[in-house]
Structures are given as structure tokens and as C-alpha cells.
Design a protein around this motif. Structure first.
Motif, PDB file in Angstrom:
ATOM      1  N   ASP A   1     -24.869   5.637 -30.681  1.00  0.00           N
ATOM      2  CA  ASP A   1     -25.238   4.252 -30.923  1.00  0.00           C
ATOM      3  C   ASP A   1     -24.221   3.370 -30.205  1.00  0.00           C
ATOM      4  O   ASP A   1     -23.177   3.042 -30.767  1.00  0.00           O
ATOM      5  N   GLY A   2     -24.500   3.048 -28.963  1.00  0.00           N
ATOM      6  CA  GLY A   2     -23.562   2.244 -28.193  1.00  0.00           C
ATOM      7  C   GLY A   2     -22.262   2.993 -27.976  1.00  0.00           C
ATOM      8  O   GLY A   2     -22.225   4.033 -27.342  1.00  0.00           O
ATOM      9  N   ASN A   3     -21.190   2.476 -28.551  1.00  0.00           N
ATOM     10  CA  ASN A   3     -19.867   3.090 -28.414  1.00  0.00           C
ATOM     11  C   ASN A   3     -19.499   3.973 -29.595  1.00  0.00           C
ATOM     12  O   ASN A   3     -18.325   4.247 -29.822  1.00  0.00           O
ATOM     13  N   PHE A   4     -20.490   4.418 -30.360  1.00  0.00           N
ATOM     14  CA  PHE A   4     -20.240   5.229 -31.536  1.00  0.00           C
ATOM     15  C   PHE A   4     -20.988   6.556 -31.473  1.00  0.00           C
ATOM     16  O   PHE A   4     -22.092   6.631 -30.949  1.00  0.00           O
ATOM     17  N   ILE A   5     -20.364   7.586 -32.040  1.00  0.00           N
ATOM     18  CA  ILE A   5     -21.042   8.848 -32.323  1.00  0.00           C
ATOM     19  C   ILE A   5     -21.438   8.746 -33.793  1.00  0.00           C
ATOM     20  O   ILE A   5     -20.594   8.439 -34.642  1.00  0.00           O
ATOM     21  N   VAL A   6     -22.689   9.003 -34.091  1.00  0.00           N
ATOM     22  CA  VAL A   6     -23.166   8.921 -35.470  1.00  0.00           C
ATOM     23  C   VAL A   6     -23.585  10.316 -35.902  1.00  0.00           C
ATOM     24  O   VAL A   6     -24.470  10.925 -35.298  1.00  0.00           O
ATOM     25  N   MET A   7     -22.926  10.828 -36.947  1.00  0.00           N
ATOM     26  CA  MET A   7     -23.271  12.134 -37.504  1.00  0.00           C
ATOM     27  C   MET A   7     -23.871  11.913 -38.884  1.00  0.00           C
ATOM     28  O   MET A   7     -23.226  11.320 -39.753  1.00  0.00           O
ATOM     29  N   THR A   8     -25.098  12.372 -39.068  1.00  0.00           N
ATOM     30  CA  THR A   8     -25.812  12.178 -40.323  1.00  0.00           C
ATOM     31  C   THR A   8     -26.045  13.525 -40.992  1.00  0.00           C
ATOM     32  O   THR A   8     -26.571  14.443 -40.363  1.00  0.00           O
ATOM     33  N   ARG A   9     -25.630  13.603 -42.237  1.00  0.00           N
ATOM     34  CA  ARG A   9     -25.830  14.816 -43.036  1.00  0.00           C
ATOM     35  C   ARG A   9     -26.544  14.420 -44.319  1.00  0.00           C
ATOM     36  O   ARG A   9     -26.432  13.282 -44.770  1.00  0.00           O
ATOM     37  N   GLY A  10     -27.238  15.352 -44.928  1.00  0.00           N
ATOM     38  CA  GLY A  10     -27.996  15.077 -46.143  1.00  0.00           C
ATOM     39  C   GLY A  10     -27.130  14.647 -47.309  1.00  0.00           C
ATOM     40  O   GLY A  10     -26.051  15.190 -47.523  1.00  0.00           O
ATOM     41  N   GLU A  11     -27.611  13.676 -48.055  1.00  0.00           N
ATOM     42  CA  GLU A  11     -26.895  13.188 -49.240  1.00  0.00           C
ATOM     43  C   GLU A  11     -26.856  14.234 -50.356  1.00  0.00           C
ATOM     44  O   GLU A  11     -25.991  14.211 -51.203  1.00  0.00           O
ATOM     45  N   HIS A  12     -27.819  15.139 -50.345  1.00  0.00           N
ATOM     46  CA  HIS A  12     -27.913  16.124 -51.434  1.00  0.00           C
ATOM     47  C   HIS A  12     -27.659  17.546 -50.940  1.00  0.00           C
ATOM     48  O   HIS A  12     -28.069  18.495 -51.577  1.00  0.00           O
ATOM     49  N   ASP A  13     -26.976  17.684 -49.821  1.00  0.00           N
ATOM     50  CA  ASP A  13     -26.680  19.000 -49.255  1.00  0.00           C
ATOM     51  C   ASP A  13     -25.517  19.614 -50.025  1.00  0.00           C
ATOM     52  O   ASP A  13     -24.368  19.193 -49.880  1.00  0.00           O
ATOM     53  N   MET A  14     -25.806  20.595 -50.852  1.00  0.00           N
ATOM     54  CA  MET A  14     -24.780  21.200 -51.690  1.00  0.00           C
ATOM     55  C   MET A  14     -23.898  22.192 -50.919  1.00  0.00           C
ATOM     56  O   MET A  14     -22.922  22.703 -51.458  1.00  0.00           O
TER      57      MET A  14
END
Length: 107
Positions: free
Chosen positions: A17-30
Motif C-alpha cells: 500500500d504505497g510505502n507500506f507492507i501490509v500483512m493481514t492475519r486472521g483475528e481468530h487464528d489460534m
């Protein structure tokens, strides 16, 4: 280079995202600790170094971004946090190398 990469174990989606690396992980990933869940935004211009290890027969590889941090005594140092890392298997080695090359070109 793709706009989005998906890694397994733990499931992580990496986008730019522009000048950012965005890492998305699940909110409920146990399978991961609580502080790693959700979205992590890493400014590319703040990355000091990249730690990279290729997967082997017995272990997964990883790609980790080191960021600066100042201690309470004013001493500058790097910090390696688990939420700034991606783990991957041999089948995703090329994706990890592509991300590493892109970030290095922008650092």
C-alpha cells in the motif's frame, strides 16, 4: 511482481500500500499469538534489514523485517518482532524472494 501474496502456516496475506507492507492475519487464528493477529503495517523506508532463510528439508523458511527502536536510555537498536515475519515452504520460495527483492529496491 504481484500485488498480493498469500502464505500458509500461519495464513498471511501480504500486500503493498504505497510505502507500506501490509500483512493481514486472521483475528481468530489460534495457531498464532494474539499480538500477531489482524493487520500489521510496516513502512518500507523504516526497514533497517531483512532476515531471510530458505526452507530446508526439515524446516520452513522465513522473511523478517527489522525496524529501528530506541530504548528508554536513548540507545538506538534494531528490533525483530514476530508480527514482522512471514514463514513459508519450498512451494512459496519464489514469492518470498520476489517480496525481498522488491523491498530491497525500495529501501
Amino acid at each position: 511482481m504481484k500485488n498480493s501474496y498469500e502464505f500458509k502456516k500461519p495464513k498471511t496475506i501480504v500486500t503493498f500500500d504505497g510505502n507500506f507492507i501490509v500483512m493481514t492475519r486472521g483475528e481468530h487464528d489460534m495457531s498464532i499469538t494474539k499480538h500477531m493477529r489482524g493487520e500489521t503495517r510496516i513502512p518500507i523506508n523504516k526497514i533497517l534489514s531483512i532476515k531471510f532463510k530458505e526452507p530446508s528439508l526439515m524446516s520452513r523458511g522465513y522473511l523478517q523485517f527489522s525496524l529501528p527502536r530506541t530504548s528508554i536510555h536513548g540507545i538506538g537498536r534494531t528490533i525483530d518482532q514476530a508480527e514482522n515475519a512471514i514463514t513459508f515452504g519450498k512451494d512459496q520460495l519464489e514469492d518470498a524472494k520476489a517480496i525481498k527483492a522488491y523491498v530491497e529496491s525500495r529501501m
